[in-house]
Design a protein around this motif. Structure first.
Motif, PDB file in Angstrom:
ATOM      1  N   THR A  35      54.295  26.051  77.591  1.00  0.00           N
ATOM      2  CA  THR A  35      54.525  26.555  76.007  1.00  0.00           C
ATOM      3  C   THR A  35      55.433  27.544  75.960  1.00  0.00           C
ATOM      4  O   THR A  35      55.567  28.589  76.990  1.00  0.00           O
ATOM      5  N   SER A  56      51.639  21.323  70.604  1.00  0.00           N
ATOM      6  CA  SER A  56      51.975  22.788  69.907  1.00  0.00           C
ATOM      7  C   SER A  56      50.723  23.061  69.313  1.00  0.00           C
ATOM      8  O   SER A  56      50.040  22.289  68.895  1.00  0.00           O
ATOM      9  N   THR A  85      55.086  26.449  71.004  1.00  0.00           N
ATOM     10  CA  THR A  85      55.651  25.222  71.054  1.00  0.00           C
ATOM     11  C   THR A  85      55.525  24.671  72.560  1.00  0.00           C
ATOM     12  O   THR A  85      55.920  25.147  73.635  1.00  0.00           O
ATOM     13  N   TRP A  86      54.894  23.416  72.577  1.00  0.00           N
ATOM     14  CA  TRP A  86      54.819  22.851  73.866  1.00  0.00           C
ATOM     15  C   TRP A  86      55.986  22.174  74.346  1.00  0.00           C
ATOM     16  O   TRP A  86      56.579  21.321  73.524  1.00  0.00           O
TER      17      TRP A  86
END
Length: 314
Positions: free
Chosen positions: A16, A77, A24-25
């Motif tokens: 992430t 995410s 945010t992944w």
């Protein structure tokens, strides 16, 4: 139940990246240090997840790193169900993509492939002429939501009369969460969203994710693919398309809800463009004609001209 397709490759790396107080992944297939320009894949929605696009990981078999990610508010995410609706904007997702590229250390050289809303996002990003963007693929995307609605109205007119009547009744009454609406909606989806029925597991997974947390989808789009009443309803990129400087590939399906009327402005306005149409597909050629889709995209990213149907026939 379908078997897991062997062109969905395992991730070599997941993680992430911090963004705007959230995470945010991302998922990387391949080696970002290989020297080959990576491909960043952007999912649809807005409010979907990366899962239904995992077949594109097969492009890494040739040594090209492929990056999938879940846009903020979705999937793996950070979810923000309590965010003010005004938080969810095109600019937010453009900034998130910028942040992802920098965080992965690839901002100097990368390709983008966006599907549906992801292609709209890709166009929005490309008109800003980012220095590192090498090539752009816009798959199954409209150039404006007005034209998307024109296409949807035309396709809906071809549905069985009782199905369209059910859709209109529930849209008018504001009861689009009813089982009857969802049943009628599925008739349209099976024709114009994904013609592989039942849907493969990775596609079903993305649809389930929207159902589980429809925050972004309902805010920006609406209750269904063809009833756009969200904040994107007046969106258009048409007048800015001549600003895209990189070679661009447009993809759509013959039965696509992104019908030619909605796609054609990309072809007419982007200076260096080609358009390939998949005759057996609707909105997901990467699922409906996977081998050809991968071949066409691979050729384009390698700098060759992909073969395909002539859009002039439309």
């Amino acid at each position: 139940m379908h078997d897991q397709p062997d062109y969905i490759l395992p991730a070599d790396r997941e993680g992430t990246i911090a963004f705007d107080g959230s995470r945010t992944w991302y998922r990387v297939t391949g080696d970002l240090d290989s020297g080959v320009v990576p491909l960043v894949v952007m999912h649809g929605g807005p409010g979907c997840t990366h899962d239904y696009l995992l077949r594109l990981s097969a492009l890494a078999r040739d040594g090209r790193p492929v990056i999938h990610y879940d846009q903020i508010g979705n999937g793996r995410s950070t979810h923000l169900p309590g965010a003010d609706p005004s938080y969810w904007t095109v600019e937010l997702f453009v900034a998130e993509l910028d942040n992802l590229l920098a965080g992965l250390g690839i901002a100097d050289s990368y390709h983008l492939l966006g599907q549906s809303w992801g292609g709209m996002l890709g166009a929005e990003f490309a008109v800003r002429r980012p220095a590192g963007l090498q090539r752009l693929v816009i798959a199954d995307s409209p150039a404006s939501m007005r034209l998307w609605s024109v296409a949807a109205d035309s396709l809906r007119a071809e549905l069985p009369a009782e199905v369209e009547k059910t859709l209109r009744q529930h849209e008018g009454a504001g009861t689009t969460d009813s089982p009857e609406y969802h049943e009628a909606m599925k008739v349209y989806y099976d024709r114009h969203v994904c013609r592989v029925v039942p849907n493969p597991p990775e596609v079903a997974m993305s649809f389930a994710a929207i159902e589980d947390n429809p925050t972004v989808y309902h805010t920006m789009n609406g209750p269904s693919e063809f009833h756009c009443i969200g904040s994107l309803r007046s969106w258009s990129v048409i007048d800015r398309l001549p600003q895209i400087e990189v070679p661009t590939l447009i993809i759509s399906g013959h039965y696509d809800e992104a019908a030619p009327v909605a796609v054609r402005p990309f072809f007419e306005q982007i200076p260096d463009v080609r358009w390939r149409i998949f005759d057996k597909s609707s909105h997901m050629p990467h699922v409906e004609e996977t081998e050809r889709f991968l071949s066409v995209v691979r050729s384009f990213l390698d700098g060759a001209e992909p073969d395909g149907a002539d859009p002039a026939r439309f």
